[in-house]
Design a protein around this motif. Structure first.
Motif, PDB file in Angstrom:
ATOM      1  N   VAL A 114       0.837  -1.202   0.000  1.00  0.00           N
ATOM      2  CA  VAL A 114       0.000   0.000   0.000  1.00  0.00           C
ATOM      3  C   VAL A 114       0.875   1.255   0.000  1.00  0.00           C
ATOM      4  CG1 VAL A 114      -1.705   1.305   1.316  1.00  0.00           C
ATOM      5  CG2 VAL A 114      -1.917  -1.168   1.128  1.00  0.00           C
ATOM      6  N   GLY A 115       1.942   1.199   0.801  1.00  0.00           N
ATOM      7  CA  GLY A 115       2.830   2.361   0.875  1.00  0.00           C
ATOM      8  C   GLY A 115       3.709   2.526  -0.349  1.00  0.00           C
ATOM      9  N   ALA A 116       3.835   1.466  -1.183  1.00  0.00           N
ATOM     10  CA  ALA A 116       4.743   1.527  -2.327  1.00  0.00           C
ATOM     11  C   ALA A 116       4.335   2.620  -3.315  1.00  0.00           C
ATOM     12  CB  ALA A 116       4.783   0.168  -3.028  1.00  0.00           C
ATOM     13  N   VAL A 117       3.031   2.722  -3.602  1.00  0.00           N
ATOM     14  CA  VAL A 117       2.572   3.735  -4.563  1.00  0.00           C
ATOM     15  C   VAL A 117       2.771   5.135  -3.998  1.00  0.00           C
ATOM     16  CG1 VAL A 117       0.553   4.620  -5.780  1.00  0.00           C
ATOM     17  CG2 VAL A 117       0.920   2.166  -5.613  1.00  0.00           C
ATOM     18  N   ALA A 118       2.473   5.297  -2.707  1.00  0.00           N
ATOM     19  CA  ALA A 118       2.670   6.607  -2.081  1.00  0.00           C
ATOM     20  C   ALA A 118       4.145   7.003  -2.117  1.00  0.00           C
ATOM     21  CB  ALA A 118       2.154   6.570  -0.651  1.00  0.00           C
ATOM     22  N   MET A 119       5.033   6.030  -1.922  1.00  0.00           N
ATOM     23  CA  MET A 119       6.466   6.318  -1.969  1.00  0.00           C
ATOM     24  C   MET A 119       6.908   6.721  -3.376  1.00  0.00           C
ATOM     25  SD  MET A 119       7.894   5.888   1.047  1.00  0.00           S
ATOM     26  CE  MET A 119       9.585   5.391   0.834  1.00  0.00           C
ATOM     27  N   GLY A 149      13.708   0.839  -5.166  1.00  0.00           N
ATOM     28  CA  GLY A 149      12.382   1.120  -4.628  1.00  0.00           C
ATOM     29  C   GLY A 149      11.893   0.011  -3.716  1.00  0.00           C
ATOM     30  N   VAL A 150      12.103  -1.241  -4.143  1.00  0.00           N
ATOM     31  CA  VAL A 150      11.673  -2.369  -3.308  1.00  0.00           C
ATOM     32  C   VAL A 150      12.433  -2.360  -1.982  1.00  0.00           C
ATOM     33  CG1 VAL A 150      11.370  -4.865  -3.214  1.00  0.00           C
ATOM     34  CG2 VAL A 150      11.197  -3.689  -5.405  1.00  0.00           C
ATOM     35  N   ILE A 151      13.749  -2.141  -2.060  1.00  0.00           N
ATOM     36  CA  ILE A 151      14.565  -2.130  -0.842  1.00  0.00           C
ATOM     37  C   ILE A 151      14.097  -1.034   0.115  1.00  0.00           C
ATOM     38  CG2 ILE A 151      16.881  -1.660   0.046  1.00  0.00           C
ATOM     39  CD1 ILE A 151      17.962  -2.919  -2.578  1.00  0.00           C
ATOM     40  N   LEU A 152      13.849   0.165  -0.433  1.00  0.00           N
ATOM     41  CA  LEU A 152      13.447   1.292   0.417  1.00  0.00           C
ATOM     42  C   LEU A 152      12.093   1.022   1.089  1.00  0.00           C
ATOM     43  CD1 LEU A 152      14.285   4.083   1.363  1.00  0.00           C
ATOM     44  CD2 LEU A 152      13.117   5.062  -0.624  1.00  0.00           C
ATOM     45  N   VAL A 153      11.113   0.561   0.296  1.00  0.00           N
ATOM     46  CA  VAL A 153       9.775   0.309   0.848  1.00  0.00           C
ATOM     47  C   VAL A 153       9.827  -0.806   1.895  1.00  0.00           C
ATOM     48  CG1 VAL A 153       7.451  -0.504   0.300  1.00  0.00           C
ATOM     49  CG2 VAL A 153       8.587   1.124  -1.213  1.00  0.00           C
ATOM     50  N   GLY A 220       3.539  -8.587  -2.823  1.00  0.00           N
ATOM     51  CA  GLY A 220       2.799  -7.400  -3.230  1.00  0.00           C
ATOM     52  C   GLY A 220       3.677  -6.213  -3.623  1.00  0.00           C
ATOM     53  N   THR A 221       4.720  -5.928  -2.845  1.00  0.00           N
ATOM     54  CA  THR A 221       5.549  -4.745  -3.111  1.00  0.00           C
ATOM     55  C   THR A 221       6.252  -4.820  -4.467  1.00  0.00           C
ATOM     56  OG1 THR A 221       5.867  -4.436  -0.749  1.00  0.00           O
ATOM     57  CG2 THR A 221       7.380  -3.278  -2.196  1.00  0.00           C
ATOM     58  N   PRO A 222       6.972  -5.914  -4.795  1.00  0.00           N
ATOM     59  CA  PRO A 222       7.596  -5.976  -6.133  1.00  0.00           C
ATOM     60  C   PRO A 222       6.575  -5.886  -7.257  1.00  0.00           C
ATOM     61  CG  PRO A 222       8.452  -7.710  -4.703  1.00  0.00           C
ATOM     62  CD  PRO A 222       7.298  -7.094  -3.988  1.00  0.00           C
ATOM     63  N   LEU A 223       5.407  -6.531  -7.092  1.00  0.00           N
ATOM     64  CA  LEU A 223       4.394  -6.490  -8.152  1.00  0.00           C
ATOM     65  C   LEU A 223       3.905  -5.069  -8.389  1.00  0.00           C
ATOM     66  CD1 LEU A 223       2.072  -9.618  -7.638  1.00  0.00           C
ATOM     67  CD2 LEU A 223       3.680  -9.175  -9.501  1.00  0.00           C
ATOM     68  N   LEU A 224       3.614  -4.342  -7.300  1.00  0.00           N
ATOM     69  CA  LEU A 224       3.098  -2.985  -7.460  1.00  0.00           C
ATOM     70  C   LEU A 224       4.146  -2.030  -8.022  1.00  0.00           C
ATOM     71  CD1 LEU A 224       0.704  -2.164  -4.511  1.00  0.00           C
ATOM     72  CD2 LEU A 224       0.251  -1.988  -6.932  1.00  0.00           C
ATOM     73  N   LEU A 225       5.420  -2.292  -7.731  1.00  0.00           N
ATOM     74  CA  LEU A 225       6.486  -1.446  -8.266  1.00  0.00           C
ATOM     75  C   LEU A 225       6.967  -1.949  -9.631  1.00  0.00           C
ATOM     76  CD1 LEU A 225       8.544  -0.742  -5.019  1.00  0.00           C
ATOM     77  CD2 LEU A 225       6.971   0.793  -6.208  1.00  0.00           C
TER      78      LEU A 225
END
Length: 569
Positions: A114-119, A149-153, A220-225
């Motif tokens: 969820v936070g990935a898009v906001a980031m 991006g994945v690492i940061l999130v 979820g995070t890698p997929l969204l990014l």
């Protein structure tokens, strides 16, 4: 005599039911995945050819390396974030230490995807920070490019695991050790590096292992990014695009399980043969030290920067949920409530499905958790310890593996009345959530049971109550605080589960909240409603977490007078 025999049969029946549930919905699907990974797709014979193909394929080699790299770097960055917060707030007199510790745990109540898009909107190529940097200094920083991006999130989301464990370990160190080091001339960074941190190593290793496992398995995070060259996304994409007969999805699942187990083993190995015990826990020696004004200013500066970073996904999500258009600008062009209206007009099924699924799963978890705790700690049933071990093993099984296992095991099993495969019926999502969250409820129920004296049950039975009546009228009420805490914890974490549910959702009408957020976030026009759904998810999880703390604290306070009375007796 007859009553005792009847009680033993009831206990054996309950133990058998629990064992069958774990075998059917945890061990069989996981073993099925492992078996298929070693099976030749053409002949059905056992073979290693699938693993040979896996390690000879450039895409899977890259995915394996990327998953390991992202996990290791996430542990490193999470460490850099967590260690200053833990050390400053536990070792120095610091105004607002409790607030700082609380804010440091806030990232856990938001699912990382969820936070990935906001980031992306805040730190992406055209995000707020890079737009300011480009305008003022003429350069940008690739915070969210590719694996960065994945690492940061992931680092921002999971660092509280290290913070919580390390803070507890630092608080338990005998401070006379630090006083001795201080008297011998060691201070500052040298004392931290040579004395404090090594003594807190068990807490750090426990937190770091959790971060590594969670990041390695996250889907979820890698997929969204849009970073698909990692193992968990590859497993999902192979099964969802090629089909459940593709062996590579199963091979990847076996690799994910192996690395989860390997990480736990390495964390145990890192502490093996070393003694971290001290004579006192948190007492003796130096109390919390005062800082000089410039030191305190510098520490506040570091902490504020860290908190701004870790809370940025929440800030970005809130802005996105109320923003009209947010693209190539530092802030949204305007603010509106339309995204929330869209959610309540078109996507309420996601919320209602989540409340239904997570509610049933949490109820099943506390029933199963209470039953397992009772059988393990209150009976002499042979093999009872394996119920505890089996239920806890669900922690080491990634959600995507559970999803693939269920598809493979239950797709050919039709449910008579609904006339559809069990793997595509919404009930299987509830079962997956129940199995995934059972360890949380089990630990809460075990802790509650261990605080109830056996003498109370014996008194009830001596007065003529049956075993079942004793459990229902005496044990369950006395365990109510722990049971409720287990229910809330299971409910809050199941409400945002994506890894397993994304594999099992067959129609949009059956989809839960996490899947709805993922679907909305796939398009630029859907990000506003997706962010609004994300805020609703954060509110649900945040309220559940707050309620859990209140229940635990209330139970602790209610037990305190009784404990004091027992001590006086």
């Amino acid at each position: 005599m007859l009553s005792a025999l009847r009680g033993q049969r009831t206990t054996a029946s309950v133990g058998l039911f629990l064992a069958l549930f774990l075998i059917a919905f945890l061990f069989v699907p996981v073993l099925k995945v492992i078996y298929v990974a070693f099976q030749d797709p053409a002949t059905g014979e056992l073979t290693l050819i699938n693993f040979v193909d896996f390690f000879n394929t450039a895409l899977f080699q890259e995915s394996f390396f990327n998953s390991f790299y992202v996990s290791a770097m996430s542990v490193l960055i999470a460490t850099l974030v967590a260690v200053p917060l833990a050390y400053f707030t536990t070792r120095f007199n610091f105004g607002g230490a409790v607030i700082i510790q609380t804010l440091g745990i806030v990232p856990l109540i938001m699912p990382p995807f969820v936070g990935a898009v906001a980031m992306q909107l805040l730190l992406g190529e055209n995000g707020s920070v890079n737009l300011i940097l480009n305008d003022w200094f003429g350069f940008t920083i690739p915070f969210m490019r590719g694996l960065n991006g994945v690492i940061l999130v992931e680092s921002i989301h999971y660092f509280p695991f290290i913070l919580i464990n390390l803070s507890a370990a630092l608080a338990n160190i005998d401070r006379s050790m630090e006083e001795a080091a201080h008297n011998l001339g060691s201070h500052g960074l040298r004392m931290f590096r040579r004395i404090v941190f090594p003594l807190a190593m068990p807490g750090y290793v426990a937190g770091a292992a959790l971060v590594f496992i969670k990041v390695f398995d996250d889907l979820g995070t890698p997929l969204l990014l849009n970073v698909n060259t990692m193992l968990a996304p590859q497993a999902y994409l192979r099964i969802s695009s090629i089909g459940i007969s593709d062996p590579m999805g199963y091979v990847i699942s076996v690799v994910l399980i192996a690395f989860s187990v390997l990480s736990l083993w390495v964390s145990l190995l890192a502490l093996k043969g070393k003694d971290y015990s001290t004579t006192q826990k948190g007492g003796g020696g130096l109390s919390k030290r005062d800082m000089r004004p410039w030191e305190k200013t510098a520490c506040y500066g570091v902490i504020i920067l860290i908190l701004l970073l870790v809370l940025s996904p929440h800030i970005g999500l809130l802005l996105l949920s109320f923003g009209t258009i947010w693209s190539f600008s530092v802030l949204p062009d305007g603010f509106t409530l339309d995204h929330y209206l869209t959610v309540f007009q078109t996507a309420t099924q996601y919320v209602s499905n989540t409340l239904l699924y997570a509610g049933i799963a949490a109820l099943a978890d506390v029933i199963l958790g209470t039953a397992i705790a009772y059988v393990v700690w209150r009976t002499g049933l042979p093999g009872r310890k394996w119920l505890d071990y089996g239920a806890t093993m669900a922690l080491a099984v990634p959600g995507v593996v559970i999803g693939i296992g269920y598809l493979r095991t239950f797709y050919a099993l039709d449910v008579p009345i609904v006339d559809k495969p069990l793997a595509s019926w919404w009930v299987i999502i509830v079962v997956a959530l129940t199995v995934r969250r059972l360890p949380y409820a089990l630990r809460a129920c075990v802790a509650a049971l261990q605080q109830v004296s056996v003498a109370l049950e014996e008194a009830g039975e001596n007065l003529g109550a049956t075993k079942g009546r004793t459990v229902w009228r005496i044990l369950v009420p006395l365990m109510s605080g722990g049971i409720l805490a287990g229910f809330v914890t299971s409910f809050a974490t199941a409400a945002v589960e994506l890894s397993a549910t994304i594999m099992l959702v067959s129609t949009s009408a059956d989809a839960p909240l996490a899947y709805g957020i993922y679907e909305f976030m796939q398009s630029a026009s859907g990000r506003g409603p997706g962010a609004a759904l994300g805020v609703i998810a954060v509110v649900i999880v945040g309220f559940g977490t707050y309620l859990s703390h209140r229940v635990i604290e209330s139970g602790r306070k209610s037990r305190a007078p009784a404990a004091a009375a027992v001590q006086e007796i």
